[in-house]
Scaffold this active site. Sequence first.
Site, PDB file in Angstrom:
ATOM      1  N   GLY A   7       1.049  -1.201  -0.128  1.00  0.00           N
ATOM      2  CA  GLY A   7      -0.007   0.037   0.081  1.00  0.00           C
ATOM      3  C   GLY A   7       0.744   1.233  -0.049  1.00  0.00           C
ATOM      4  CB  ALA A   8       2.113   3.371  -2.576  1.00  0.00           C
ATOM      5  N   GLY A   9       0.235   4.349   0.298  1.00  0.00           N
ATOM      6  CA  GLY A   9      -0.890   5.283   0.708  1.00  0.00           C
ATOM      7  C   GLY A   9      -0.278   6.457   1.602  1.00  0.00           C
ATOM      8  N   GLY A  12       2.002   4.179   4.000  1.00  0.00           N
ATOM      9  CA  GLY A  12       3.043   3.382   3.584  1.00  0.00           C
ATOM     10  C   GLY A  12       4.034   4.233   2.704  1.00  0.00           C
ATOM     11  CG  ASN A 102      -4.369   3.883  14.047  1.00  0.00           C
ATOM     12  OD1 ASN A 102      -3.306   3.954  14.894  1.00  0.00           O
ATOM     13  ND2 ASN A 102      -4.560   4.867  13.246  1.00  0.00           N
ATOM     14  CE  LYS A 185      -1.759   5.864  16.861  1.00  0.00           C
ATOM     15  NZ  LYS A 185      -1.470   5.887  15.436  1.00  0.00           N
ATOM     16  CD  GLU A 268      -8.475   2.187   9.558  1.00  0.00           C
ATOM     17  OE1 GLU A 268      -7.808   1.177   9.074  1.00  0.00           O
ATOM     18  OE2 GLU A 268      -8.111   3.034  10.502  1.00  0.00           O
TER      19      GLU A 268
HETATM   20  N1  LIG Z   1      -2.949   8.517   7.872  1.00  0.00           N
HETATM   21  C1  LIG Z   1      -2.323   8.609   9.035  1.00  0.00           C
HETATM   22  O1  LIG Z   1      -2.166  10.031   9.364  1.00  0.00           O
HETATM   23  C2  LIG Z   1      -2.293   7.465  10.024  1.00  0.00           C
HETATM   24  C3  LIG Z   1      -2.982   6.494   9.444  1.00  0.00           C
HETATM   25  N2  LIG Z   1      -2.675   5.194  10.335  1.00  0.00           N
HETATM   26  C4  LIG Z   1      -3.185   3.841  10.311  1.00  0.00           C
HETATM   27  O2  LIG Z   1      -2.522   3.423   9.087  1.00  0.00           O
HETATM   28  C5  LIG Z   1      -3.567   2.556   8.157  1.00  0.00           C
HETATM   29  C6  LIG Z   1      -3.562   2.911   6.819  1.00  0.00           C
HETATM   30  O3  LIG Z   1      -3.948   4.140   6.576  1.00  0.00           O
HETATM   31  P1  LIG Z   1      -3.696   5.242   5.686  1.00  0.00           P
HETATM   32  O4  LIG Z   1      -2.295   5.169   5.035  1.00  0.00           O
HETATM   33  O5  LIG Z   1      -4.069   6.515   5.878  1.00  0.00           O
HETATM   34  O6  LIG Z   1      -4.732   4.804   4.475  1.00  0.00           O
HETATM   35  P2  LIG Z   1      -4.542   5.086   2.778  1.00  0.00           P
HETATM   36  O7  LIG Z   1      -6.029   4.834   2.242  1.00  0.00           O
HETATM   37  O8  LIG Z   1      -3.962   6.441   2.577  1.00  0.00           O
HETATM   38  O9  LIG Z   1      -3.589   4.096   2.221  1.00  0.00           O
HETATM   39  C7  LIG Z   1      -4.075   2.726   2.113  1.00  0.00           C
HETATM   40  C8  LIG Z   1      -3.196   2.146   0.812  1.00  0.00           C
HETATM   41  O10 LIG Z   1      -3.244   0.734   0.952  1.00  0.00           O
HETATM   42  C9  LIG Z   1      -3.369   0.510  -0.599  1.00  0.00           C
HETATM   43  N3  LIG Z   1      -3.973  -0.711  -0.658  1.00  0.00           N
HETATM   44  C10 LIG Z   1      -5.077  -1.424  -0.111  1.00  0.00           C
HETATM   45  N4  LIG Z   1      -5.146  -2.829  -0.467  1.00  0.00           N
HETATM   46  C11 LIG Z   1      -4.235  -2.942  -1.143  1.00  0.00           C
HETATM   47  C12 LIG Z   1      -3.989  -4.144  -1.864  1.00  0.00           C
HETATM   48  N5  LIG Z   1      -4.494  -5.451  -1.923  1.00  0.00           N
HETATM   49  N6  LIG Z   1      -2.624  -4.277  -2.601  1.00  0.00           N
HETATM   50  C13 LIG Z   1      -1.865  -3.027  -2.785  1.00  0.00           C
HETATM   51  N7  LIG Z   1      -2.425  -1.781  -2.296  1.00  0.00           N
HETATM   52  C14 LIG Z   1      -3.340  -1.753  -1.301  1.00  0.00           C
HETATM   53  C15 LIG Z   1      -4.535   1.604  -1.072  1.00  0.00           C
HETATM   54  O11 LIG Z   1      -4.531   1.526  -2.435  1.00  0.00           O
HETATM   55  P3  LIG Z   1      -5.452   1.935  -3.413  1.00  0.00           P
HETATM   56  O12 LIG Z   1      -5.283   3.460  -3.670  1.00  0.00           O
HETATM   57  O13 LIG Z   1      -5.290   1.198  -4.660  1.00  0.00           O
HETATM   58  O14 LIG Z   1      -7.006   1.601  -2.761  1.00  0.00           O
HETATM   59  C16 LIG Z   1      -3.844   2.645  -0.310  1.00  0.00           C
HETATM   60  O15 LIG Z   1      -2.870   3.578  -1.078  1.00  0.00           O
HETATM   61  C17 LIG Z   1      -4.895   2.482   8.822  1.00  0.00           C
HETATM   62  O16 LIG Z   1      -5.064   1.588   9.473  1.00  0.00           O
HETATM   63  C18 LIG Z   1      -4.671   3.990   9.664  1.00  0.00           C
HETATM   64  O17 LIG Z   1      -5.604   3.851  10.816  1.00  0.00           O
HETATM   65  C19 LIG Z   1      -1.963   5.244  11.567  1.00  0.00           C
HETATM   66  C20 LIG Z   1      -1.527   6.533  11.724  1.00  0.00           C
HETATM   67  C21 LIG Z   1      -1.592   7.732  11.080  1.00  0.00           C
HETATM   68  C1  LIG Z   2      -3.835  10.768  15.190  1.00  0.00           C
HETATM   69  C2  LIG Z   2      -2.892  10.382  14.203  1.00  0.00           C
HETATM   70  C3  LIG Z   2      -2.765  11.093  13.289  1.00  0.00           C
HETATM   71  C4  LIG Z   2      -1.467  10.243  15.120  1.00  0.00           C
HETATM   72  O1  LIG Z   2      -0.423   9.230  14.512  1.00  0.00           O
HETATM   73  C5  LIG Z   2      -3.173   8.884  13.943  1.00  0.00           C
HETATM   74  O2  LIG Z   2      -2.979   7.899  14.267  1.00  0.00           O
HETATM   75  C6  LIG Z   2      -4.490   8.934  12.933  1.00  0.00           C
HETATM   76  O3  LIG Z   2      -5.218  10.065  12.845  1.00  0.00           O
HETATM   77  O4  LIG Z   2      -4.616   7.642  12.487  1.00  0.00           O
END
Ligand SMILES: NC(=O)C1=CN([C@@H]2O[C@H](COP(=O)(O)OP(=O)(O)OC[C@H]3O[C@@H](n4cnc5c(N)ncnc54)[C@H](OP(=O)(O)O)[C@@H]3O)[C@@H](O)[C@H]2O)C=CC1
Ligand SMILES: CC(C)(CO)C(=O)C(=O)O
Length: 307
Positions: A7-9, A12, A102, A185, A268
């Site tokens: 996941g390059a989100g 990631g 999370n 967390k 979530e």
């Molecule tokens: N954002 C934040 O600030 C924080 C987030 N978190 C936690 O981190 C986790 C991820 O969140 P976040 O990064 O925000 O989410 P995003 O939606 O930004 O990123 C998730 C990524 O995963 C990719 N993905 C999903 N399924 C697959 C698959 N089968 N193969 C390849 N890629 C895949 C998605 O791609 P596609 O675009 O193709 O759907 C998307 O790019 C969550 O549990 C969140 O609660 C924790 C701390 C902070």
């Molecule tokens: C509050 C924060 C940004 C802290 O990392 C977080 O974990 C989230 O929003 O998923």
Amino acid sequence: MKILIVGAGAIGGYFGGRLVEKGEDVTFLVRANKKEILEKTGLNIRSKNGDLQFSPKLITKSDNSKPFDVVLISTKSYQLTTAIEDVQPFVGPETMILPLLNGIAHLQILIRAFGEEKVLGGLCFVESTLSDDGTIVQTSPVHQLVYGERTGQQTERIGKLELAFKGTKAEFVKSDDINQDMWHKYLFITAMSGITSMMETSIGPIRDLETGQHVIRVFLEELVAIMEKIGAPIAPAIAETQFQRINDMSAEMKSSMQRDIEKMQPTEAEHLQGYLLGKAKEVQLSVPILEIIFTKLMLYEQRQAVQ
Ligand SMILES: NC(=O)C1=CN([C@@H]2O[C@H](COP(=O)(O)OP(=O)(O)OC[C@H]3O[C@@H](n4cnc5c(N)ncnc54)[C@H](OP(=O)(O)O)[C@@H]3O)[C@@H](O)[C@H]2O)C=CC1
Ligand SMILES: CC(C)(CO)C(=O)C(=O)O
């Protein structure tokens, strides 16, 4: 060390990018449409801690590749089942699985899929989001990733991982008690995401109100009561510690759940608030604030489903 990021989100892409910046061998497992886009645009990070742009190494689920040494799982909880299926071909007998989601419920799902041994513990503190053009926008100074063996042992493999993470611009912290850190967390984010999503604003205006302060405190105490009753490994004064953490954050801080709602994306809620609500029912605890917040989130999910 060969590192695969699933996941390059928002997270990631961010932590993977910081590892690429340091010179580590990082590949991103992405879906076909994302691969096409990233091949054109590259991966762009706009960050309080320094911008970064690079051409990532990309694979999709149908590509051939040897197993990786470590796989960082950084999808949303509701994407985990598919992600597990997609990553299986790249997991070998020695691969470490490092989840960054999370919550807590995903640990059992990963253990069922990959086995007890492979799964490490992990979490991150970072405020990061994907903009409309796919840029990863990281908005506050904190960018910490915590990881460790769930047994608490200092194994050879965790030592190797520590070396790979060392010297990266983001803060990678090895923990000797990752189980407790994950629960802490989990407590923090269930409160923070629940309250900011409920009140539809960043944390500052909520805690500026006396009633806001009170709600945060009572909600944390409610969540701690569930965790204590089910025997979660939390520290005695953790409600107060997380109350202080919430009060110390910058006023503009939002949760990722709240940002997802603003973008009209799924949440979530089941994974975070729903899991603990289920546990509260099992142990017959009254948790009115959790019930109100969960109801609000379910109503949002239902509206999304019919649109
Ligand atoms: N954002 C934040 O600030 C924080 C987030 N978190 C936690 O981190 C986790 C991820 O969140 P976040 O990064 O925000 O989410 P995003 O939606 O930004 O990123 C998730 C990524 O995963 C990719 N993905 C999903 N399924 C697959 C698959 N089968 N193969 C390849 N890629 C895949 C998605 O791609 P596609 O675009 O193709 O759907 C998307 O790019 C969550 O549990 C969140 O609660 C924790 C701390 C902070
Ligand atoms: C509050 C924060 C940004 C802290 O990392 C977080 O974990 C989230 O929003 O998923």
